[in-house]
Design a protein around this motif. Structure first.
Motif, PDB file in Angstrom:
ATOM      1  N   ASP A 110      -1.558   7.697  -8.176  1.00  0.00           N
ATOM      2  CA  ASP A 110      -1.636   6.301  -8.612  1.00  0.00           C
ATOM      3  C   ASP A 110      -1.860   6.282 -10.125  1.00  0.00           C
ATOM      4  OD1 ASP A 110      -3.286   3.742  -9.303  1.00  0.00           O
ATOM      5  OD2 ASP A 110      -2.421   3.306  -7.351  1.00  0.00           O
ATOM      6  N   GLU A 122       7.830   5.575  -9.469  1.00  0.00           N
ATOM      7  CA  GLU A 122       7.428   4.553  -8.508  1.00  0.00           C
ATOM      8  C   GLU A 122       7.429   5.164  -7.127  1.00  0.00           C
ATOM      9  OE1 GLU A 122       9.572   0.927  -8.596  1.00  0.00           O
ATOM     10  OE2 GLU A 122       8.936   0.374 -10.627  1.00  0.00           O
ATOM     11  N   TYR A 123       6.422   4.747  -6.338  1.00  0.00           N
ATOM     12  CA  TYR A 123       6.288   5.287  -4.981  1.00  0.00           C
ATOM     13  C   TYR A 123       5.683   4.195  -4.117  1.00  0.00           C
ATOM     14  CZ  TYR A 123       4.636   8.328  -1.164  1.00  0.00           C
ATOM     15  OH  TYR A 123       4.398   8.898   0.054  1.00  0.00           O
ATOM     16  N   MET A 124       6.384   3.820  -3.060  1.00  0.00           N
ATOM     17  CA  MET A 124       5.908   2.777  -2.146  1.00  0.00           C
ATOM     18  C   MET A 124       5.573   1.489  -2.910  1.00  0.00           C
ATOM     19  SD  MET A 124       6.013   4.312   0.823  1.00  0.00           S
ATOM     20  CE  MET A 124       4.960   3.336   1.903  1.00  0.00           C
ATOM     21  N   GLU A 125       6.489   1.114  -3.849  1.00  0.00           N
ATOM     22  CA  GLU A 125       6.360  -0.103  -4.651  1.00  0.00           C
ATOM     23  C   GLU A 125       5.098  -0.094  -5.510  1.00  0.00           C
ATOM     24  OE1 GLU A 125       6.651  -3.460  -2.118  1.00  0.00           O
ATOM     25  OE2 GLU A 125       8.723  -3.071  -1.538  1.00  0.00           O
ATOM     26  N   LYS A 126       4.643   1.102  -5.877  1.00  0.00           N
ATOM     27  CA  LYS A 126       3.503   1.253  -6.767  1.00  0.00           C
ATOM     28  C   LYS A 126       3.939   2.030  -8.009  1.00  0.00           C
ATOM     29  CE  LYS A 126      -0.465   1.292  -3.591  1.00  0.00           C
ATOM     30  NZ  LYS A 126      -1.622   2.103  -3.115  1.00  0.00           N
ATOM     31  N   LYS A 127       3.282   1.727  -9.137  1.00  0.00           N
ATOM     32  CA  LYS A 127       3.504   2.519 -10.332  1.00  0.00           C
ATOM     33  C   LYS A 127       2.713   3.817 -10.186  1.00  0.00           C
ATOM     34  CE  LYS A 127       4.499  -1.227 -13.537  1.00  0.00           C
ATOM     35  NZ  LYS A 127       4.120  -1.880 -14.822  1.00  0.00           N
ATOM     36  N   THR A 128       3.411   4.928 -10.298  1.00  0.00           N
ATOM     37  CA  THR A 128       2.777   6.214 -10.048  1.00  0.00           C
ATOM     38  C   THR A 128       3.085   7.192 -11.182  1.00  0.00           C
ATOM     39  OG1 THR A 128       4.704   6.947  -8.767  1.00  0.00           O
ATOM     40  CG2 THR A 128       2.896   5.907  -7.548  1.00  0.00           C
TER      41      THR A 128
END
Length: 760
Positions: free
Chosen positions: A420, A494-500
């Motif tokens: 994250d 991006e991963y699972m609609e998250k900024k990563t």
């Protein structure tokens, strides 16, 4: 009868009746208050005249009363009473006796003190001395006259009456008697009656005239235009929208504006009807041409209507069941969205699978929506189906692709972590981390990536991971507690609609061990090259010690006494040179040990001094002058002192060899060989300059001098590792090393290290 009912139900009758009633009430109220006001005004005027007349009589008889001339008083009263309006004049004394009157028979009669004329003032035990004029009057009736007005006026005791020669009245008596005047109200009644007749006639005339005018106004300006508007509205209802030109002008009043509004409404309805018809055609065309299947079904699942796409794909017949056309079934589907819509009146969605006419498997999504009547009952359902066969095939391909990429992700030889971007929480990682970090699958999910580092390093590492793309040589702790080193490569993702952050780790522990071995080998090579100088450094204290010990042995053999001063001097010299030799050996031992990769705060000036201390004897033997110019306030840098010392020793060896090569087999003027070392603090950087006046480096090979095993020295004089190792050490501590050189004139090495940030 119908005509009469029509009149009663007409708008003009209602308006006229309503306005007439309001007008009648208004005029009646006006007439009532007008008459009331006139009566009160006339009555008050009559009272004022009577009171004025009474005052006139009292003034007329005042002089005769002062002379006590009864004949004159009677004569005055008789003469005044001859007027038509005056009916009776009496003068009462304090005891109620009529002393004077225009009627002779009443004189000297004694009346009841409570009689109507006297009761005004004698209602109470003590007579009232002063009364308002309205309380001193009375209205009487008589057979001859309609109304009579009587007014009582008190006769006050004046100073002239109590002290005059006529008769004596005590001063304490304020009222001597009363004047009773009765006049006729015949003229006032006539005036009131005449006024009443005028008001009533005026009210009747006003009511009928205004009612007639209003009725005529309503007929001309309201009823007729409204009837015309009714005709126009009926024509609009029949579909006749163009009502222009109008037969007559309606004006700009509200009726005219209403007419304009109706004309505008007709025109707008015509436009809307045209658009509605056009939209109807468009929607019908869309219904037929839309590239999805649209059907309208009844409660029995029979097809009521369907579009062209449905017809071409399924070739249905009107009245067929939808489940028979779609899937070739003999009964409706278990989870039919149409049936559910009929049950609850809501829209429902489902995904269906069936066999198309060509025998291939088809997929479609169905959306059922209710069609309701005016009572809100569901009478039919429209079902729209979209073919998603291609999407299903793509989803299957994507699923397989994701599995392939997952396999690739898990089999990448380097550990890869998905973090994250804000909290650095571990969202995912591959199997390769097990070989490096030692954790099982899913053991790290949900934990912080910083938990794998030392507590003291977590904050600084977290900031670097969030702000840098490359982080080299950072320490981490494996699952079993061992400390190792890695390089990190950080990329935003991006991963699972998250900024990563996508973090790739490379274990460099073995590489660092190898580098340390190379560096250590370089140190050993340096020590070998410095052997002559080191031997000379050790030989000098050993020579002193040998000389002192030989002197002492010779004296002891000869049994010669040694003076205390000489013995003390000899022992002090031996001790001092033993310390010097020990210091040289410890320095060599420290320089020869393996260096650490841990960064600590180091004073660059001290590291240079240590390098010079180990090297200065060699420079003296070769008659090379060393010039030092150090900044005494130089800030600290983050490095390892032993490794910095190795850099400076390597550069001094290069400078020595360049000078020796330049003056080999040549006459050397005194002071021609020089090495200059300078430190300074500029732009938050510690700057070190090591310059010599040796052979310099040709421009064509200048860019290769930091390459491993590359050397410009003669065969057997260099390994080519010194500058390469120095370059790597400078890079490890975030420094920069540059070179400036002029062939046959000399070379200057410039090194920059970032200063410690909190240095002050």
């Amino acid at each position: 009868m119908e005509y009469i009912l029509k009149i009663f139900n007409s708008l003009i009758f209602r308006l006229t009746a309503c306005v007439g009633l309001v007008l009648l009430i208004s005029i009646s109220v006006w007439a009532y208050f007008n008459l009331k006001y006139h009566k009160e005004n006339t009555f008050n005027k009559t009272i004022a005249e009577a009171d004025h007349l009474a005052d006139t009589i009292k003034l007329g008889t005042h002089y005769a009363m002062m002379l006590n001339s009864k004949e004159d008083i009677n004569e005055i009263i008789t003469n005044i009473a001859r007027q038509d309006r005056i009916k009776q004049i009496r003068i009462y004394n304090k005891q109620g006796e009529i002393k004077f009157s225009n009627i002779k028979q009443e004189i000297n009669e004694k009346t009841n003190i409570k009689a109507s004329a006297c009761d005004i003032c004698h209602k109470t035990e003590h007579p009232v001395e002063e009364l308002d004029i309205l309380k001193r009057i009375r209205v009487l009736t008589s057979p001859e006259e309609a109304n009579l007005l009587g007014i009582i006026s008190p006769i006050n005791n004046e100073p002239s009456c109590s002290t005059g020669p006529c008769h004596f009245h005590p001063e304490d008596k304020k009222i001597l008697g009363a004047l009773d005047l009765v006049i006729s109200m015949k003229d006032a009644d006539k005036e009131i009656l005449s006024h009443e007749r005028q008001i009533i006639n005026m009210a009747i005339f006003s009511f009928f005239s205004i009612s007639g005018i209003i009725s005529l106004f309503f007929l001309i300006y309201v009823i007729r235009p409204i009837n015309r508007l009714i005709v126009w509205t009926e024509r609009i209802g029949k579909g006749e929208y163009d009502l222009r030109p109008r037969l007559d002008k309606d004006g700009n009043d509200e009726i005219g504006q209403l007419a304009d509004a109706i004309h505008y409404m007709g025109k707008r309805i015509q436009e809307k009807q045209y658009k509605l018809n056009r939209q109807k055609d468009e929607y019908q065309q869309l219904f037929e041409q839309v590239p999805c299947y649209i059907t309208v079904l009844d409660k029995d699942m029979k097809l009521l209507k369907y579009n062209k796409a449905f017809t071409e794909h399924f070739n249905p017949r009107p009245g067929e069941y939808c489940y028979s056309v779609y899937k070739g079934r003999t009964e409706k589907c278990d989870m039919c969205p149409v049936a559910r819509t009929f049950e609850d009146g809501k829209s429902h969605y489902s995904e269906e699978t069936g066999i198309s006419k060509d025998g291939s498997r088809s997929h479609w999504c169905a959306q059922a929506s209710p069609i309701k009547n005016a009572q809100g009952e569901v009478v039919a359902v429209v079902e729209m189906c979209l073919d998603i066969t291609l999407r299903k095939h793509l989803e299957e391909r994507i699923r397989k692709t994701e599995e392939q990429y997952r396999v690739i992700f898990d089999n990448i030889p380097n550990p890869v972590f998905v973090l994250d971007s804000e909290t650095l929480e571990i969202l995912d990682y591959n199997e390769s981390q097990r070989a490096v970090f030692g954790y099982d699958k899913h053991e790290l999910l949900g934990k912080s990536f910083m938990d794998m580092f030392e507590q003291s390093d977590r904050e600084s590492y977290a900031n670097e991971i969030k702000t840098s793309n490359i982080i080299n040589k950072i320490r981490y702790r494996t699952r079993d507690g061992h400390i190792r080193f890695i390089n990190l490569r950080v990329s935003p993702s991006e991963y699972m609609e998250k900024k990563t952050l996508l973090v790739t780790a490379s274990d460099i522990t073995e590489k660092l061990i190898a580098e340390q071995q190379v560096i250590h080998a370089g140190k050993m090579t340096t020590l070998g090259e410095m052997a002559t100088g080191i031997a000379h450094e050790l030989n000098q204290p050993l020579t002193v010690i040998k000389t002192a010990s030989s002197f002492l042995i010779r004296k002891l053999k000869r049994s010669e006494k040694i003076k205390d001063e000489i013995l003390q001097t000899m022992t002090e010299e031996i001790d001092a040179h033993v310390i010097r030799a020990s210091k040289i050996i410890n320095h060599l031992r420290e320089f020869g040990r393996k260096s650490s990769v841990i960064k600590e705060e180091v004073n660059v000036n001290e590291a240079i001094e240590k390098a010079i201390e180990m090297f200065v004897q060699q420079l003296r033997l070769r008659e090379i002058r060393l010039h030092k110019n150090f900044d005494p306030d130089l800030p600290l840098v983050l490095a390892d002192s032993n490794r910095l010392e190795q850099i400076f020793v390597n550069l001094l060896i290069n400078a020595r060899d360049a000078i020796e090569e330049k003056w080999e087999d040549k006459f050397v003027p005194d002071g021609s060989k020089e090495i200059d070392i300078r430190t300074e603090f500029i732009n938050n950087e510690v700057k070190i300059i090591i310059a010599d006046n040796g052979t310099g480096i040709p421009q064509n090979i200048k860019d290769r001098i930091f390459e491993p095993f590359f050397t410009t020295k003669k065969v057997g004089r260099g390994t080519g590792l010194g500058l390469s190792i120095s370059y790597g050490i400078v890079q490890d501590y975030d420094g920069i090393i540059n070179i400036e050189t002029v062939e046959n004139k000399g070379t200057k090495f410039i090194i920059r290290f970032p200063a410690v940030k909190d240095y002050s």
